[in-house]
Design a protein around this motif. Structure first.
Motif, PDB file in Angstrom:
ATOM      1  N   ARG A 205     -11.987 -12.365  -4.785  1.00  0.00           N
ATOM      2  CA  ARG A 205     -11.420 -11.977  -6.081  1.00  0.00           C
ATOM      3  C   ARG A 205     -10.478 -13.033  -6.647  1.00  0.00           C
TER       4      ARG A 205
ATOM      5  N   GLU B 122       0.806  -1.218   0.000  1.00  0.00           N
ATOM      6  CA  GLU B 122       0.000   0.000   0.000  1.00  0.00           C
ATOM      7  C   GLU B 122       0.839   1.268   0.000  1.00  0.00           C
TER       8      GLU B 122
ATOM      9  N   ASN C  73     -10.742  -4.735  -0.434  1.00  0.00           N
ATOM     10  CA  ASN C  73     -10.098  -5.370  -1.582  1.00  0.00           C
ATOM     11  C   ASN C  73     -11.001  -6.305  -2.365  1.00  0.00           C
ATOM     12  N   GLU C  74     -11.989  -6.889  -1.707  1.00  0.00           N
ATOM     13  CA  GLU C  74     -12.760  -7.959  -2.334  1.00  0.00           C
ATOM     14  C   GLU C  74     -14.039  -7.489  -3.017  1.00  0.00           C
TER      15      GLU C  74
ATOM     16  N   TYR D 290       0.339  -5.522  -7.690  1.00  0.00           N
ATOM     17  CA  TYR D 290      -0.086  -6.919  -7.564  1.00  0.00           C
ATOM     18  C   TYR D 290       0.960  -7.719  -6.785  1.00  0.00           C
TER      19      TYR D 290
ATOM     20  N   ASP E 202      -1.438  -8.165   0.429  1.00  0.00           N
ATOM     21  CA  ASP E 202      -2.043  -8.450  -0.876  1.00  0.00           C
ATOM     22  C   ASP E 202      -3.307  -7.610  -0.998  1.00  0.00           C
ATOM     23  N   HIS E 203      -3.157  -6.384  -1.504  1.00  0.00           N
ATOM     24  CA  HIS E 203      -4.249  -5.418  -1.532  1.00  0.00           C
ATOM     25  C   HIS E 203      -4.561  -4.958  -2.948  1.00  0.00           C
ATOM     26  N   TYR E 204      -5.819  -4.576  -3.158  1.00  0.00           N
ATOM     27  CA  TYR E 204      -6.222  -3.908  -4.395  1.00  0.00           C
ATOM     28  C   TYR E 204      -6.295  -2.396  -4.202  1.00  0.00           C
ATOM     29  N   PHE E 205      -6.450  -1.969  -2.959  1.00  0.00           N
ATOM     30  CA  PHE E 205      -6.497  -0.561  -2.590  1.00  0.00           C
ATOM     31  C   PHE E 205      -5.548  -0.314  -1.428  1.00  0.00           C
TER      32      PHE E 205
ATOM     33  N   ALA F  51      -0.748   0.190  -4.681  1.00  0.00           N
ATOM     34  CA  ALA F  51      -1.342  -1.138  -4.512  1.00  0.00           C
ATOM     35  C   ALA F  51      -0.974  -2.017  -5.706  1.00  0.00           C
TER      36      ALA F  51
END
Length: 321
Positions: A78, A11, A110-111, A51, A37-40, A49
């Motif tokens: 996800r 992050e 994230n999900e 991959y 392990d984040h998407y945001f 963020a």
């Protein structure tokens, strides 16, 4: 001796820097490393963020000794658990046996992106349980068929399977998750130095298995700067798991933490360069029974000075615990 880990905080840094930092952490003498392990990001001020699994592949090739671990991946929204199993097996091969698969029930942050909605905690634990069962079955080799309440697997097989599969860790926050971890995991993961979690993990079958904790720290020779940076980027940390797992984005975390003061953050995150403060915070985990503690240095552009200080000053003090 408590093992001290280094956190690749996705992050707060881009992918190339994360790899450079874990290489330096290996040189500095950290015992292991973990990656979020984040998407945001939690807050916009963190700003990154990438991959995590691509970073892990690069880190596996760039390092030679330091163990790698997800802290943590959600294998039930996800990502499909069969794909997580494939990714983990590949990382174990790339790292030559240095990878551990840390799993959790996920965060709305994230999900939510795949549009499946965000169910209650009981459903999330059901999905996590099925996911771990699927991953373990695939690690055993051969074709796997699975019919669950939440997941189906049709004739799946891992074709590149390491001789020793990655150990599986499960993140816990209460008795229900401790039951899942105790039954299915090789190690337990927590972000609070709570001895009751380890006790519950042991009661449900995890006795003798290691516990891995995580602790944010903010090193800076100027303590005022350290406190300001920790407040800017980590004031969300004190919200607790029940809050943090529900909020959908950085705006929500900014709103939920708007009344958190810098002095509030400084009470829970060691700030400055007084070694005793950092040792005291890690000791809380050791006293609770954790064998491993991963440190997060707050601030993506402050990793270098922290790693130099850790090598020369902090790690020798912590390894005496």
């Amino acid at each position: 001796m408590v093992k001290i880990g280094y956190t690749m905080m996705t992050e707060q840094a881009g992918p190339r820097q994360l790899v450079r930092d874990v290489v330096r952490a290996e040189q500095a003498g950290f015992d292991f490393s973990v990656i979020s392990d984040h998407y945001f990001p939690w807050l916009d001020s963190q700003g990154h963020a990438p991959y995590a699994w691509a970073v892990l592949g690069a880190a596996a090739e760039a390092t030679s000794r330091i163990p790698l671990m997800t802290y943590v991946t959600c294998p039930s929204f996800r990502y499909h658990p069969a794909v997580v199993a494939q990714k983990a097996a590949t990382l174990q091969l790339l790292s030559e046996g240095r990878f551990r698969l840390g799993l959790g029930s996920g965060e709305n942050l994230n999900e939510h992106i795949t549009g499946q909605g965000w169910p209650g905690a009981d459903v999330r634990l059901e999905r996590l349980t099925e996911a771990v069962e699927i991953i373990r079955a695939l690690f055993e080799g051969g074709y796997v068929n699975y019919r669950g309440k939440h997941f189906d697997v049709e004739s799946a097989k891992l074709w590149d399977l390491p001789a020793v599969p990655p150990p599986i860790g499960v993140a816990v926050s209460g008795d229900r998750s401790c039951e899942v971890a105790g039954r299915l995991a090789d190690l337990v993961i927590a972000v609070d130095p709570n001895a009751e979690l380890l006790t519950a993990f042991g009661r449900h079958g995890g006795a003798g298995k290691p516990g891995v904790g995580q602790l944010p720290v903010c090193h800076d020779p100027d303590r005022r700067q350290a406190v300001a940076r920790a407040h800017d980027q980590f004031r969300w940390f004190g919200g607790g798991w029940k809050v943090n797992s529900e909020l959908p984005g950085p705006t929500g975390f900014a709103g939920a933490s708007r009344f958190v003061r810098p002095e509030d953050v400084a009470e829970s995150i060691p700030c400055g360069d007084h070694v005793a403060d950092f040792v005291k915070a890690v000791r809380a985990y050791a006293d609770a029974g954790f064998e491993e503690v991963a440190l997060i240095q707050v601030g993506g552009d402050h990793q270098g000075p922290f790693l130099d200080w850790a090598e020369n000053t902090l790690l020798p003090a912590l390894h005496r615990l």
